[in-house]
Design a protein around this motif. Structure first.
Motif, mmCIF file in Angstrom:
data_model
loop_
_atom_site.group_PDB
_atom_site.id
_atom_site.type_symbol
_atom_site.label_atom_id
_atom_site.label_comp_id
_atom_site.label_asym_id
_atom_site.label_seq_id
_atom_site.Cartn_x
_atom_site.Cartn_y
_atom_site.Cartn_z
ATOM 1 N N THR A 91 34.753 48.131 35.784
ATOM 2 C CA THR A 91 34.353 47.801 37.150
ATOM 3 C C THR A 91 33.432 46.590 37.146
ATOM 4 O OG1 THR A 91 34.623 50.075 37.881
ATOM 5 C CG2 THR A 91 33.199 48.684 39.217
ATOM 6 N N SER A 92 32.555 46.507 36.161
ATOM 7 C CA SER A 92 31.650 45.362 36.113
ATOM 8 C C SER A 92 32.402 44.079 35.779
ATOM 9 C CB SER A 92 30.499 45.638 35.152
ATOM 10 O OG SER A 92 30.617 44.998 33.951
ATOM 11 N N VAL A 93 33.472 44.156 34.968
ATOM 12 C CA VAL A 93 34.309 42.984 34.697
ATOM 13 C C VAL A 93 34.886 42.453 36.008
ATOM 14 C CG1 VAL A 93 36.524 42.271 33.678
ATOM 15 C CG2 VAL A 93 34.905 43.596 32.311
ATOM 16 N N VAL A 94 35.365 43.367 36.849
ATOM 17 C CA VAL A 94 35.974 42.986 38.124
ATOM 18 C C VAL A 94 34.908 42.515 39.115
ATOM 19 C CG1 VAL A 94 37.259 43.861 40.110
ATOM 20 C CG2 VAL A 94 37.985 44.462 37.791
ATOM 21 N N ASN A 95 33.826 43.249 39.239
ATOM 22 C CA ASN A 95 32.784 42.905 40.215
ATOM 23 C C ASN A 95 32.119 41.566 39.920
ATOM 24 O OD1 ASN A 95 33.289 45.212 41.640
ATOM 25 N ND2 ASN A 95 31.536 46.340 40.830
ATOM 26 N N ARG A 96 32.051 41.196 38.653
ATOM 27 C CA ARG A 96 31.456 39.909 38.282
ATOM 28 C C ARG A 96 32.483 38.784 38.321
ATOM 29 N NH1 ARG A 96 29.378 42.388 33.175
ATOM 30 N NH2 ARG A 96 31.042 41.087 32.381
ATOM 31 N N PRO B 281 42.508 39.608 38.613
ATOM 32 C CA PRO B 281 43.702 39.587 37.759
ATOM 33 C C PRO B 281 43.915 40.880 36.963
ATOM 34 C CG PRO B 281 42.535 37.512 37.565
ATOM 35 C CD PRO B 281 41.689 38.413 38.419
ATOM 36 N N LEU B 282 42.832 41.495 36.503
ATOM 37 C CA LEU B 282 42.963 42.743 35.753
ATOM 38 C C LEU B 282 43.573 43.832 36.625
ATOM 39 C CD1 LEU B 282 42.449 44.380 33.174
ATOM 40 C CD2 LEU B 282 40.143 44.823 34.033
ATOM 41 N N THR C 109 34.864 38.228 36.333
ATOM 42 C CA THR C 109 34.968 37.696 34.977
ATOM 43 C C THR C 109 36.315 37.019 34.779
ATOM 44 O OG1 THR C 109 33.530 39.456 34.158
ATOM 45 C CG2 THR C 109 34.885 38.318 32.522
ATOM 46 N N SER C 110 36.275 35.805 34.268
ATOM 47 C CA SER C 110 37.500 35.071 33.987
ATOM 48 C C SER C 110 38.313 35.782 32.918
ATOM 49 C CB SER C 110 37.161 33.661 33.498
ATOM 50 O OG SER C 110 38.309 33.023 32.987
ATOM 51 N N VAL C 111 39.621 35.619 32.993
ATOM 52 C CA VAL C 111 40.523 36.178 31.993
ATOM 53 C C VAL C 111 40.099 35.733 30.601
ATOM 54 C CG1 VAL C 111 42.899 36.006 31.143
ATOM 55 C CG2 VAL C 111 42.471 36.337 33.584
ATOM 56 N N TYR C 112 39.692 34.482 30.478
ATOM 57 C CA TYR C 112 39.331 33.943 29.172
ATOM 58 C C TYR C 112 37.945 34.367 28.701
ATOM 59 C CZ TYR C 112 43.597 31.404 29.709
ATOM 60 O OH TYR C 112 44.932 31.104 29.880
ATOM 61 N N ASP C 113 37.185 35.021 29.563
ATOM 62 C CA ASP C 113 35.876 35.533 29.176
ATOM 63 C C ASP C 113 35.878 37.047 28.947
ATOM 64 O OD1 ASP C 113 34.701 33.032 29.241
ATOM 65 O OD2 ASP C 113 34.156 33.203 31.358
ATOM 66 N N MET C 114 37.017 37.675 29.176
ATOM 67 C CA MET C 114 37.106 39.116 28.929
ATOM 68 C C MET C 114 37.042 39.386 27.432
ATOM 69 S SD MET C 114 39.676 40.944 31.621
ATOM 70 C CE MET C 114 41.093 39.885 31.510
ATOM 71 N N ARG C 115 36.495 40.498 27.079
ATOM 72 C CA ARG C 115 36.410 40.885 25.672
ATOM 73 C C ARG C 115 37.799 41.113 25.101
ATOM 74 N NH1 ARG C 115 31.550 39.254 25.019
ATOM 75 N NH2 ARG C 115 29.895 40.552 25.818
ATOM 76 N N ILE C 116 37.954 40.844 23.830
ATOM 77 C CA ILE C 116 39.243 40.984 23.170
ATOM 78 C C ILE C 116 39.760 42.417 23.247
ATOM 79 C CG2 ILE C 116 38.359 41.399 20.843
ATOM 80 C CD1 ILE C 116 41.294 39.112 21.580
ATOM 81 N N TRP C 117 38.856 43.408 23.242
ATOM 82 C CA TRP C 117 39.317 44.796 23.286
ATOM 83 C C TRP C 117 40.039 45.108 24.586
ATOM 84 C CZ3 TRP C 117 37.739 47.796 27.238
ATOM 85 C CH2 TRP C 117 36.525 47.514 27.858
ATOM 86 N N VAL C 118 39.668 44.417 25.673
ATOM 87 C CA VAL C 118 40.357 44.639 26.946
ATOM 88 C C VAL C 118 41.810 44.188 26.811
ATOM 89 C CG1 VAL C 118 40.474 44.017 29.392
ATOM 90 C CG2 VAL C 118 38.245 44.368 28.312
#
Length: 99
Positions: free
Chosen positions: A30-35, A3-4, A37-46
Motif C-alpha cells: 500500500t505504501s508503494v502505491v500511496n507514494r 501500475p502495480l 513509487t516508480s516502477v523502476y524504484d520498486m524493490r526487486i522482490w516485488v
C-alpha cells in the motif's frame, strides 16, 4: 491507477494476494502505491514475486516482460495524473474529441 494495481487487476489479483505470496505486510505494498513509487524504484522482490505469482498462467513471464508492461502502465498513469492536475487548475480545454 498505480501500475502495480493495474498489473494485478488485469490478472484478477490484488495487493493482498501479492503480499501473501511475498510474505510481507499488505501495508508495505500500500505504501508503494500511496507514494506513487516508480516502477523502476520498486524493490526487486516485488518484481520477482509478480513473476512468481503469474508464472502458472504465463510461463513465459520474465523480468523484461513484467517491467515492460509495468512501464507502459506507468506512462499511462503519469499522463492521467498530469491531465487530472490540468483539469483541477482550470488549464484543460475540452476539445470535444472522445477516446
Amino acid at each position: 491507477m498505480h501500475p502495480l494495481d493495474k498489473f494485478l487487476k488485469k490478472r484478477d489479483y490484488d495487493r493482498a494476494t501479492l503480499a501473501k505470496k511475498a510474505n510481507v505486510a499488505h501495508s508495505t505494498l500500500t505504501s508503494v502505491v500511496n507514494r506513487s513509487t516508480s516502477v523502476y524504484d520498486m524493490r526487486i522482490w516485488v518484481l520477482v514475486t509478480l513473476i512468481d505469482l503469474i508464472q502458472g498462467d504465463e510461463p513465459d513471464a520474465n523480468m523484461d516482460s513484467v517491467l515492460q508492461e509495468l512501464s507502459l502502465y506507468e506512462a499511462q498513469y503519469g499522463f492521467d495524473e498530469a491531465l487530472k492536475e490540468l483539469k483541477e487548475k482550470g488549464g484543460y480545454i475540452d476539445d470535444g474529441i472522445t477516446e
